[in-house]
Design a protein around this motif. Structure first.
Motif, short mmCIF file in Angstrom:
data_model
loop_
_atom_site.label_atom_id
_atom_site.label_comp_id
_atom_site.label_asym_id
_atom_site.label_seq_id
_atom_site.Cartn_x
_atom_site.Cartn_y
_atom_site.Cartn_z
N GLY A 96 9.85 6.01 7.46
CA GLY A 96 9.14 4.93 8.12
C GLY A 96 8.77 5.16 9.57
O GLY A 96 8.13 4.31 10.18
N GLU A 97 9.11 6.29 10.12
CA GLU A 97 8.78 6.58 11.52
C GLU A 97 7.78 7.73 11.61
O GLU A 97 7.93 8.75 10.93
N ILE A 98 6.76 7.55 12.41
CA ILE A 98 5.72 8.57 12.56
C ILE A 98 6.29 9.79 13.29
O ILE A 98 6.81 9.68 14.40
N LYS A 99 6.16 10.94 12.66
CA LYS A 99 6.71 12.17 13.23
C LYS A 99 5.62 13.21 13.53
O LYS A 99 5.74 13.97 14.48
N GLN A 100 4.61 13.28 12.69
CA GLN A 100 3.54 14.26 12.86
C GLN A 100 2.19 13.57 12.87
O GLN A 100 1.96 12.62 12.11
N VAL A 101 1.29 14.06 13.71
CA VAL A 101 -0.08 13.57 13.76
C VAL A 101 -1.01 14.76 13.84
O VAL A 101 -0.76 15.71 14.60
N GLY A 102 -2.06 14.76 13.06
CA GLY A 102 -3.00 15.87 13.08
C GLY A 102 -4.30 15.50 12.36
O GLY A 102 -4.50 14.35 11.99
N SER A 103 -5.12 16.49 12.16
CA SER A 103 -6.41 16.24 11.51
C SER A 103 -6.50 16.88 10.13
O SER A 103 -7.46 16.65 9.41
N ASP A 104 -5.48 17.67 9.74
CA ASP A 104 -5.51 18.39 8.47
C ASP A 104 -4.33 17.97 7.59
O ASP A 104 -3.17 18.02 8.03
N ILE A 105 -4.63 17.55 6.36
CA ILE A 105 -3.59 17.08 5.45
C ILE A 105 -2.55 18.16 5.18
O ILE A 105 -1.34 17.91 5.22
N ASP A 106 -3.02 19.37 4.90
CA ASP A 106 -2.10 20.46 4.55
C ASP A 106 -1.17 20.80 5.71
O ASP A 106 0.03 20.99 5.52
N PHE B 242 2.91 20.17 5.70
CA PHE B 242 3.84 21.29 5.83
C PHE B 242 4.77 21.08 7.02
O PHE B 242 5.98 21.30 6.91
N GLU B 243 4.21 20.65 8.15
CA GLU B 243 5.04 20.44 9.34
C GLU B 243 6.09 19.35 9.10
O GLU B 243 7.25 19.49 9.51
N LEU B 244 5.67 18.29 8.43
CA LEU B 244 6.62 17.21 8.13
C LEU B 244 7.75 17.71 7.25
O LEU B 244 8.94 17.48 7.53
N LEU B 245 7.41 18.40 6.17
CA LEU B 245 8.42 18.92 5.25
C LEU B 245 9.35 19.90 5.94
O LEU B 245 10.57 19.85 5.80
N GLU B 246 8.75 20.81 6.71
CA GLU B 246 9.54 21.84 7.39
C GLU B 246 10.56 21.21 8.34
O GLU B 246 11.71 21.65 8.43
N ASN B 247 10.14 20.14 9.03
CA ASN B 247 11.04 19.49 9.97
C ASN B 247 12.09 18.62 9.28
O ASN B 247 13.16 18.37 9.85
N MET B 248 11.80 18.15 8.07
CA MET B 248 12.76 17.32 7.35
C MET B 248 13.83 18.14 6.65
O MET B 248 14.94 17.66 6.42
N GLU C 264 0.30 24.70 -3.79
CA GLU C 264 0.19 25.56 -2.61
C GLU C 264 1.20 25.15 -1.55
O GLU C 264 1.84 25.99 -0.90
N LEU C 265 1.34 23.83 -1.35
CA LEU C 265 2.32 23.33 -0.37
C LEU C 265 3.73 23.71 -0.78
O LEU C 265 4.53 24.17 0.06
N ALA C 266 4.04 23.57 -2.06
CA ALA C 266 5.37 23.93 -2.55
C ALA C 266 5.64 25.42 -2.35
O ALA C 266 6.74 25.82 -1.93
N ASN C 267 4.64 26.26 -2.63
CA ASN C 267 4.80 27.71 -2.46
C ASN C 267 5.02 28.07 -1.00
O ASN C 267 5.81 28.97 -0.68
N LYS C 268 4.33 27.39 -0.12
CA LYS C 268 4.46 27.66 1.31
C LYS C 268 5.87 27.32 1.81
O LYS C 268 6.45 28.04 2.62
N ILE C 269 6.41 26.22 1.29
CA ILE C 269 7.79 25.84 1.65
C ILE C 269 8.78 26.85 1.08
O ILE C 269 9.77 27.22 1.72
N SER C 270 8.50 27.34 -0.13
CA SER C 270 9.39 28.32 -0.77
C SER C 270 9.48 29.60 0.04
O SER C 270 10.52 30.27 0.07
#
Length: 539
Positions: free
Chosen positions: A465-475, A479-485, A508-514
């Motif tokens: 519920g708290e805003i952590k990342q802001v940007g212009s690209d969904i991907d 990725f930044e949100l997941l990486e930080n969590m 693709e997102l899952a592979n990048k996290i892997s």
């Protein structure tokens, strides 16, 4: 001539005009949402709640102020949506107590009823927070009592109250830090003032008429048929309010989802009726065109079974109750299927922008023949309505206060049919607390939050519920949100991708996290949820 009393006819007009005033200004209230995400629905929820109160009031022909107030309290109770709607229903409940035994209200009587409204609402909230609708309601009640002996007319009485309420509302950002950060006043308090202004308009003869659209009555099949003959089981009805609605295009978009379809209206409002097996998908398509009101979904197979059951079963023959039942609130075909696969009995279509009413939840409870029923709201703005439905039921209802879908799934997975309801409740509460939730959505306005500059249409990454990342690209934001969590203790990541994301992008997102953390399990599921590109569950 200035009014010194309010009778039943006048109170009826006040409540109807209070509804009209809020309906005309609900978008203003919606825009005051603290977070710039697409779920600003305080005005909509309060308006729908007022609409339910008004419908009950309209059913009263004549009547004393006690009759009218009681009808408004009952209507708002069952029609309450979201936390603001539940609080509003409690205000009406307290107001009705102050009207008990009265044919008309003096200025003093009205003041006592307004004070009673505030007192009842405060008692209904476990941890009242100042700077909210409760503060505005309390100040209205206290000011009403203070001035009741010196005011000579209802008109001047309400004028003074409104002026005081607006001053209090302007101070709410000083009482609540999140309001000051967002640069807004409290939305619920603003909505309440619009209602009181409607009362004043009715008293002064300045009533406005908001064109209402009658809900299409469900098509009733009188002939007896087996369930197999009901090809499409859910009678789904709603009204779309938007701009540039193309009726024919929408007909084509939902035509393959069922039969008995009827879509009528114009470019600004459309009435929709369809029998379908996928009401959630039809509703989501409607959401793309505008705001939805008067949503109604009936399970025709259940109604048919119930009619046959009632006709064949002796009235005194007991019905076998299973030990447990479960209800979950969610949106999106994928998420709905997941909860169904987890043996959840009833799925209520709802969530952000579309909070189910107390009556919706109560109806789901009534559909389940079980001794103990667990309810998973999966949204912080639905918990109060769930608890209100619990109070209206004679069954043993346990509301697990899940605020997100990942919390709801974790709680359901912790269920053990061989354990007691107390043990299950403890296990579910523990499971939901062990889950972190991430959400990726977009901003609906320019704002600033926690020193973060946010522009309209920015992509937002939110953690619990708290805003952590802001940007212009969904991907990138995802990725930044997941990486930080993800932490050293993380064992599993579940990705639920929404209706606007492809399975390829999600993978693709899952592979990048892997590539970053090859020691954790990552699962990808189709959620199909609107508004949120991704929902992440971190365990």
């Amino acid at each position: 001539m200035k009014a010194k009393y309010i009778d039943g006819v006048q109170l009826r007009k006040m409540i109807l005009q209070g509804k009209n005033s809020l309906e005309a200004n609900k978008s203003t209230v919606d825009s005051l949402n603290v977070f710039p995400v697409p779920d600003g629905d305080t005005g909509t929820n309060m308006s729908l709640t007022m609409g339910a109160a008004a419908r009950e009031v309209q059913n009263i022909k004549g009547g004393t102020v006690e009759d009218i107030a009681e009808a408004a309290a009952n209507g708002s109770l069952m029609g309450a949506r979201g936390n603001s709607g539940v609080i509003l229903s409690q205000l009406f409940r307290g107001f009705a107590k102050g009207c008990k035994g009265k044919e008309k209200l003096s200025i003093m009587d009205l003041a006592v009823a307004l004070k009673g409204a505030s007192d009842t609402a405060y008692k209904a909230v476990m941890k009242p927070i100042e700077g909210t609708i409760l503060t505005v309601a309390r100040e209205i009640g206290e000011k009403a009592v203070e001035i009741s002996k010196r005011e000579e007319s209802i008109e001047s009485f309400l004028e003074t109250i409104i002026a005081h309420a607006e001053r209090v509302l302007d101070k709410t950002p000083d009482m609540l830090k999140v309001l000051k950060q967002a640069g807004v006043v409290d939305a619920g308090g603003k909505g309440l003032i619009f209602i009181i202004k409607g009362f004043y308009e009715a008293i002064t003869g300045k009533e406005t008429v908001i064109e209402s659209v009658d809900v299409i009555q469900p098509i009733v099949h009188d002939s007896i048929m087996e369930n197999e003959e009901i090809t499409f089981g859910y009678c789904t009805e709603f009204i779309i309010k938007g701009k540039n609605i193309h009726i024919d295009n929408f007909k084509m978009a939902i035509g393959d989802y069922g039969d008995c379809m009827l879509v009528v209206g114009d470019e600004n409002m459309a009435k929709v009726h369809i029998h379908t097996n996928n009401p959630g998908e039809v509703i989501e398509k409607g959401l793309r065109l505008g705001e939805l009101i008067n949503i109604k979904i009936d399970n025709m197979r259940y109604q048919h079974q119930n009619r046959i059951f009632e006709s064949k079963m002796p009235q005194d023959e007991p019905v076998d109750l299973k030990e447990y039942g479960m209800i979950a609130v969610t949106m999106g075909k994928g998420l709905t299927d997941i909860f169904k696969d987890l043996n959840v009995d009833e799925i209520i279509t709802g969530g952000q922008t579309m909070n189910p009413s107390t009556e919706d939840i109560k109806n789901a409870i009534d559909h389940i023949a079980a001794k103990n029923i667990f309810v998973f709201p999966n949204n912080s703005n639905i918990i109060m309505a769930a608890n209100q439905a619990k109070e209206l039921s004679e069954k043993n209802i346990i509301v697990i206060p899940t605020k997100t879908v990942p919390q709801g799934i974790a709680a359901v997975l912790a269920f053990n049919a061989d354990e007691s309801s107390e043990v299950n409740t403890q296990a579910m509460m523990g499971a939901m607390k062990n889950v972190k939730t991430g959400q990726v959505t977009y901003s609906v306005r320019d704002t600033q939050f926690n020193d973060i500059e946010i522009k309209k249409d920015d992509i937002l990454g939110m953690q619990d519920g708290e805003i952590k990342q802001v940007g212009s690209d969904i991907d990138e934001v995802s990725f930044e949100l997941l990486e930080n969590m993800i932490t050293e203790d993380t064992e599993m990541v579940t990705i639920f991708y929404g209706e606007d994301v492809s399975v390829e992008k999600a993978q693709e997102l899952a592979n990048k996290i892997s590539e970053v953390r090859d020691d954790i399990d990552i699962e990808v599921y189709f959620g199909g949820q609107p508004l949120y590109y991704y929902i992440f569950s971190i365990e």
